[in-house]
Motif scaffolding. Structure first.
Motif, PDB file in Angstrom:
ATOM      1  N   UNK A   2     -23.672  50.976  11.703  1.00  0.00           N
ATOM      2  CA  UNK A   2     -23.623  50.670  13.134  1.00  0.00           C
ATOM      3  C   UNK A   2     -24.876  51.218  13.802  1.00  0.00           C
ATOM      4  N   UNK A   3     -25.068  50.835  15.062  1.00  0.00           N
ATOM      5  CA  UNK A   3     -26.232  51.319  15.796  1.00  0.00           C
ATOM      6  C   UNK A   3     -26.209  52.836  15.919  1.00  0.00           C
ATOM      7  N   UNK A   4     -25.041  53.419  16.183  1.00  0.00           N
ATOM      8  CA  UNK A   4     -24.943  54.879  16.320  1.00  0.00           C
ATOM      9  C   UNK A   4     -25.270  55.570  15.005  1.00  0.00           C
ATOM     10  N   UNK A  31     -23.180  47.001  21.091  1.00  0.00           N
ATOM     11  CA  UNK A  31     -22.704  48.369  21.339  1.00  0.00           C
ATOM     12  C   UNK A  31     -21.234  48.375  21.742  1.00  0.00           C
ATOM     13  N   UNK A  32     -20.847  47.428  22.599  1.00  0.00           N
ATOM     14  CA  UNK A  32     -19.457  47.357  23.041  1.00  0.00           C
ATOM     15  C   UNK A  32     -18.531  47.053  21.868  1.00  0.00           C
ATOM     16  N   UNK A  33     -18.914  46.109  21.037  1.00  0.00           N
ATOM     17  CA  UNK A  33     -18.079  45.720  19.883  1.00  0.00           C
ATOM     18  C   UNK A  33     -17.928  46.903  18.922  1.00  0.00           C
ATOM     19  N   UNK A  34     -19.041  47.565  18.629  1.00  0.00           N
ATOM     20  CA  UNK A  34     -18.989  48.659  17.656  1.00  0.00           C
ATOM     21  C   UNK A  34     -18.236  49.864  18.201  1.00  0.00           C
ATOM     22  N   UNK A  35     -18.273  50.067  19.501  1.00  0.00           N
ATOM     23  CA  UNK A  35     -17.515  51.161  20.111  1.00  0.00           C
ATOM     24  C   UNK A  35     -16.024  50.917  19.990  1.00  0.00           C
ATOM     25  N   UNK A  36     -15.605  49.662  20.207  1.00  0.00           N
ATOM     26  CA  UNK A  36     -14.187  49.318  20.146  1.00  0.00           C
ATOM     27  C   UNK A  36     -13.684  49.224  18.709  1.00  0.00           C
TER      28      UNK A  36
END
Length: 208
Positions: A138-140, A197-202
């Protein structure tokens, strides 16, 4: 943006070639063996074409936003070309560059923050998407592995953008890469990065 040097009186040219080089742009302006009568200006159009015409024609091109660089030819510099060699007489402060409003007379279509965010998003989206496809991270996770490199890259993008924005310098169009398309691609990249970012956070997993 300004004109080059000019001749007010009849001047005979045997052969004259002026090379203008700014950044990635290199243009040659040539005057033949004919005699030039009156005020004659030499300039470069937005498309990188060497132009020659009267002072009035130069002013019309400048008003239409179709000028990029001034060149220099032998002769007398008239008042209307007093700023020859400069992209613009307007300069901006850091406060104006960071304001969420495009300064009056700017050579850019967007405010400084939108321009910088768009450029950073284009770079970030391509890099993050490529890394997700290659590694599944993921980006993070990508940021956690190389925070210094990511921050350095974005800092350089912002610094370069600030330099050109405060100086009000604009690069010429390079083929299909125009400032209009840069603005559109930057906005699309910001939206794309936000979705990732929103998708990966959820979901807690990579989108791609």
């Amino acid at each position: 943006m300004s004109a080059f040097t000019v001749a007010r009186n009849p001047v005979a040219f045997r052969s004259l070639t002026t090379n203008v080089s700014r950044g990635r742009s290199s243009v040659a302006a040539k005057a033949g063996p004919n005699e030039i009568v009156g005020e004659t200006a030499f300039w470069t159009s937005k498309s990188g074409q060497a132009m020659r015409g009267t002072a009035a024609e130069y002013e019309a091109a400048k008003e239409a936003g179709d000028t990029y660089l001034a060149s220099t030819a032998t002769g007398v510099l008239p008042e209307w070309a007093a700023a020859a060699g400069a992209d613009s007489t307007l300069k901006y402060s850091l406060a104006e560059a960071f304001a969420f409003k495009t300064p009056e007379g700017a050579n850019f279509l967007a405010s400084g923050p939108e321009l910088m965010n768009g450029r950073a998003a284009m770079m970030g989206f391509v890099a993050a998407a490529g890394a997700e496809i290659a590694t599944g991270q993921t980006i993070s996770q990508q940021f956690a592995e190389a925070p210094f490199g990511v921050l350095l890259t974005f800092s350089m993008i912002i610094a370069g953008s600030l330099f050109s924005y405060t100086a009000n310098m604009e690069a010429p169009a390079a083929g299909p890469f125009t400032k209009e398309k840069e603005l559109l691609n930057g906005r699309a990249a910001m939206v794309g990065m936000g979705i990732m970012l929103a998708y990966e956070t959820v979901k807690g997993s990579a989108l791609l």
